[in-house]
Design an enzyme around this catalytic site. Structure first.
Site, short mmCIF file in Angstrom:
data_model
loop_
_atom_site.label_atom_id
_atom_site.label_comp_id
_atom_site.label_asym_id
_atom_site.label_seq_id
_atom_site.Cartn_x
_atom_site.Cartn_y
_atom_site.Cartn_z
N GLN A 18 0.85 -1.20 0.00
CA GLN A 18 0.00 0.00 0.00
C GLN A 18 0.89 1.25 0.00
O GLN A 18 0.40 2.36 -0.13
CB GLN A 18 -0.89 0.00 1.24
N HIS B 152 -1.54 1.11 -4.44
CA HIS B 152 -1.97 2.51 -4.24
C HIS B 152 -1.05 3.49 -4.96
O HIS B 152 -1.06 4.69 -4.67
CB HIS B 152 -2.05 2.84 -2.75
C1 BV8 Z 1 -10.72 5.03 5.45
C2 BV8 Z 1 -11.55 3.87 4.95
C3 BV8 Z 1 -12.76 3.63 5.77
N1 BV8 Z 1 -11.95 4.16 3.54
C4 BV8 Z 1 -11.71 3.23 2.62
O1 BV8 Z 1 -11.21 2.15 2.84
C5 BV8 Z 1 -12.07 3.65 1.22
C6 BV8 Z 1 -13.58 3.47 0.98
C7 BV8 Z 1 -14.02 2.07 1.07
C8 BV8 Z 1 -13.96 1.16 0.07
N2 BV8 Z 1 -14.46 -0.03 0.52
C9 BV8 Z 1 -14.84 0.10 1.81
C10 BV8 Z 1 -15.39 -0.84 2.70
C11 BV8 Z 1 -15.67 -0.43 3.97
C12 BV8 Z 1 -15.41 0.94 4.33
C13 BV8 Z 1 -14.85 1.87 3.43
C14 BV8 Z 1 -14.56 1.44 2.18
N3 BV8 Z 1 -11.28 2.91 0.25
C15 BV8 Z 1 -11.04 3.50 -0.96
O2 BV8 Z 1 -11.48 4.57 -1.30
C16 BV8 Z 1 -10.17 2.68 -1.92
C17 BV8 Z 1 -8.81 3.39 -2.17
C18 BV8 Z 1 -8.04 3.49 -0.93
C19 BV8 Z 1 -6.61 3.97 -1.26
C20 BV8 Z 1 -6.36 5.38 -0.77
N4 BV8 Z 1 -4.93 5.74 -0.95
C21 BV8 Z 1 -3.99 5.50 -0.05
N5 BV8 Z 1 -2.67 5.78 -0.29
C22 BV8 Z 1 -2.24 6.43 -1.52
C23 BV8 Z 1 -2.10 7.87 -1.29
C24 BV8 Z 1 -1.08 8.20 -0.23
O3 BV8 Z 1 -0.28 7.34 0.17
O4 BV8 Z 1 -1.07 9.39 0.13
S1 BV8 Z 1 -4.45 4.79 1.45
C25 BV8 Z 1 -3.07 5.00 2.51
O5 BV8 Z 1 -3.61 4.89 3.81
C26 BV8 Z 1 -3.44 3.56 4.29
C27 BV8 Z 1 -2.64 3.68 5.55
O6 BV8 Z 1 -2.75 2.47 6.19
P1 BV8 Z 1 -1.42 1.70 6.70
O7 BV8 Z 1 -0.45 1.59 5.60
O8 BV8 Z 1 -1.91 0.49 7.38
O9 BV8 Z 1 -0.77 2.76 7.74
P2 BV8 Z 1 -1.32 3.18 9.20
O10 BV8 Z 1 -0.55 4.38 9.58
O11 BV8 Z 1 -2.81 3.22 9.23
O12 BV8 Z 1 -0.89 1.94 10.15
C28 BV8 Z 1 0.47 1.62 10.31
C29 BV8 Z 1 0.48 0.27 11.03
O13 BV8 Z 1 1.85 -0.14 11.16
C30 BV8 Z 1 2.08 -0.53 12.51
N6 BV8 Z 1 3.50 -0.23 12.77
C31 BV8 Z 1 4.06 1.00 13.00
N7 BV8 Z 1 5.42 0.88 13.15
C32 BV8 Z 1 5.70 -0.47 12.99
C33 BV8 Z 1 6.91 -1.25 13.02
N8 BV8 Z 1 8.09 -0.67 13.25
N9 BV8 Z 1 6.83 -2.58 12.81
C34 BV8 Z 1 5.61 -3.19 12.60
N10 BV8 Z 1 4.41 -2.50 12.53
C35 BV8 Z 1 4.47 -1.17 12.74
C36 BV8 Z 1 1.10 0.28 13.36
O14 BV8 Z 1 0.82 -0.42 14.56
C37 BV8 Z 1 -0.13 0.32 12.43
O15 BV8 Z 1 -0.94 -0.84 12.61
C38 BV8 Z 1 -2.64 2.80 3.27
O16 BV8 Z 1 -3.52 2.04 2.48
C39 BV8 Z 1 -2.02 3.91 2.43
O17 BV8 Z 1 -1.75 3.52 1.12
N11 BV8 Z 1 -10.79 2.62 -3.22
C40 BV8 Z 1 -11.91 1.89 -3.39
O18 BV8 Z 1 -12.43 1.29 -2.49
O19 BV8 Z 1 -12.34 1.88 -4.71
C41 BV8 Z 1 -13.56 1.12 -5.00
C42 BV8 Z 1 -13.26 -0.37 -4.92
C43 BV8 Z 1 -14.07 -1.22 -4.19
C44 BV8 Z 1 -13.82 -2.59 -4.20
C45 BV8 Z 1 -12.77 -3.17 -4.87
C46 BV8 Z 1 -11.99 -2.29 -5.57
C47 BV8 Z 1 -12.21 -0.87 -5.56
#
Ligand code: BV8
Length: 229
Positions: A92, A110
Site C-alpha cells: 500500500q 496505491h
Molecule cells: C478510510 C476507509 C474507511 N476508507 C476506505 O477504505 C475507502 C472506501 C471504502 C472502500 N471499501 C470500503 C469498505 C468499507 C469501508 C470503506 C470502504 N477505500 C477506498 O477509497 C479505496 C482506495 C483506498 C486507497 C487510498 N490511498 C492511499 N494511499 C495512496 C495515497 C497516499 O499514500 O497518500 S491509502 C493510505 O492509507 C493507508 C494507511 O494504512 P497503513 O499503511 O496500514 O498505515 P497506518 O498508519 O494506518 O498503520 C500503520 C500500522 O503499522 C504498525 N507499525 C508501525 N510501526 C511499525 C513497526 N516498526 N513494525 C511493525 N508494525 C508497525 C502500526 O501499529 C499500524 O498498525 C494505506 O492504504 C495507504 O496507502 N478505493 C476503493 O475502495 O475503490 C472502490 C473499490 C471497491 C472494491 C474493490 C476495488 C475498488
C-alpha cells in the site's frame, strides 16, 4: 507450515517503512495528523486545490533520497531470492523501499511517488522531484500531470491480478498495516477463503487482527527477519 514450494503473498503498509524514517498515517504525529485526507488524498481535493496536493506528494518524494530500506525490506528480498515457491509483495506504500531492498515482484496497489500519471491519456513517466499542476504529458501533451497515486474513491491498481494471487496463496502475511483501508484490509479474508495460513506482523493487533491465525508482535525489522531466517 512453509513447504519448499509454498506460494507466499505479502501485504505491507506504512509500518514496514516506519523504521526507515517514513511517517505512518495514523500515528499521533502521522501524515493524517498533519493533513486532512479529504484535502490531499481525494480527486475532489485535487480538483479544489491541485497545488496543495502536488506539494504534499512533492515533499514525500523529496524525502526518498534521505531514507534507506531496513532489515524487514531486505529480509523479504532474501526470502524471494531463496524460496523455491512464488513470493509476491503487494504494498500500500508509495515509497520505493521494497525495490531498493532488492524485491523483484512488487505490486504498488496505491501507486508510487516515483512516477507521474497523465489524467488525460493514462501515460506514466518518471516523476520530476518537483511536479507542478498542469505539467504537460510527454505523450499527449495535455497539461494533465498528476501524482501516480490511488486516492480515496479511486480503484486500486491491478485488482484482478491481486485477487488471483490471493486465491492461490498458501501463506498470507500482513506487515505493518492497521487494517483500516479497503479493499486491502479485506485481503486476509480472501486469502483465508483460499485456505492460506495467515500471519500478522505488527506492533499491535490491527483492526482485522482477528482474521489472522498467527501474530508476530514487535518491530518488523526484528520480527520479519526472525521469521525469514
Ligand atoms: C478510510 C476507509 C474507511 N476508507 C476506505 O477504505 C475507502 C472506501 C471504502 C472502500 N471499501 C470500503 C469498505 C468499507 C469501508 C470503506 C470502504 N477505500 C477506498 O477509497 C479505496 C482506495 C483506498 C486507497 C487510498 N490511498 C492511499 N494511499 C495512496 C495515497 C497516499 O499514500 O497518500 S491509502 C493510505 O492509507 C493507508 C494507511 O494504512 P497503513 O499503511 O496500514 O498505515 P497506518 O498508519 O494506518 O498503520 C500503520 C500500522 O503499522 C504498525 N507499525 C508501525 N510501526 C511499525 C513497526 N516498526 N513494525 C511493525 N508494525 C508497525 C502500526 O501499529 C499500524 O498498525 C494505506 O492504504 C495507504 O496507502 N478505493 C476503493 O475502495 O475503490 C472502490 C473499490 C471497491 C472494491 C474493490 C476495488 C475498488
Amino acid at each position: 507450515m512453509i513447504h519448499s514450494r509454498s506460494k507466499i503473498v505479502i501485504l505491507t503498509g506504512a509500518g514496514i517503512s516506519a523504521e526507515s524514517g517514513i511517517e505512518t498515517f495514523r500515528a499521533e504525529d502521522g501524515l493524517w495528523a498533519q493533513h486532512r485526507v479529504e484535502d490531499v488524498a481525494t480527486p475532489e481535493g485535487f480538483a479544489r486545490d491541485p497545488k496543495l496536493v502536488v506539494d504534499f506528494y512533492n515533499s514525500r518524494r523529496a524525502q526518498l533520497p534521505d531514507v534507506e530500506p531496513n532489515a524487514a525490506h531486505r529480509a523479504l528480498a532474501r526470502l524471494e531470492a531463496e524460496h523455491d515457491g512464488e513470493v509476491i509483495v503487494i504494498t500500500q506504500n508509495v515509497d520505493d523501499l521494497h525495490e531498493r531492498g532488492g524485491s523483484q515482484t512488487v505490486f504498488h496497489m496505491h501507486g508510487a511517488l516515483k512516477t507521474a500519471l497523465c489524467a488525460a491519456c493514462g501515460h506514466r513517466w518518471p516523476a520530476p522531484i518537483v511536479m507542478a499542476p498542469g505539467d504537460p504529458c510527454p505523450s499527449c501533451h495535455a497539461p494533465a500531470a498528476r501524482p501516480d497515486v490511488v486516492w480515496f474513491g479511486e480503484m486500486p491498481y491491478d485488482m484482478d491480478l491481486l485477487f488471483r494471487h490471493l486465491s492461490e496463496a498458501d501463506i498470507f502475511i500482513a506487515i505493518g498495516t492497521s487494517g483500516n483501508v479497503y479493499p486491502a484490509a479485506g485481503f486476509v479474508a480472501e486469502a483465508r477463503r483460499a485456505g492460506a495460513h495467515t500471519i500478522e506482523f505488527n506492533l499491535e493487533r490491527s483492526s482485522v487482527g482477528n482474521h489472522f491465525e498467527e501474530h508476530r508482535t514487535g518491530p518488523a525489522s526484528r520480527t520479519v527477519t526472525d521469521w525469514v531466517e
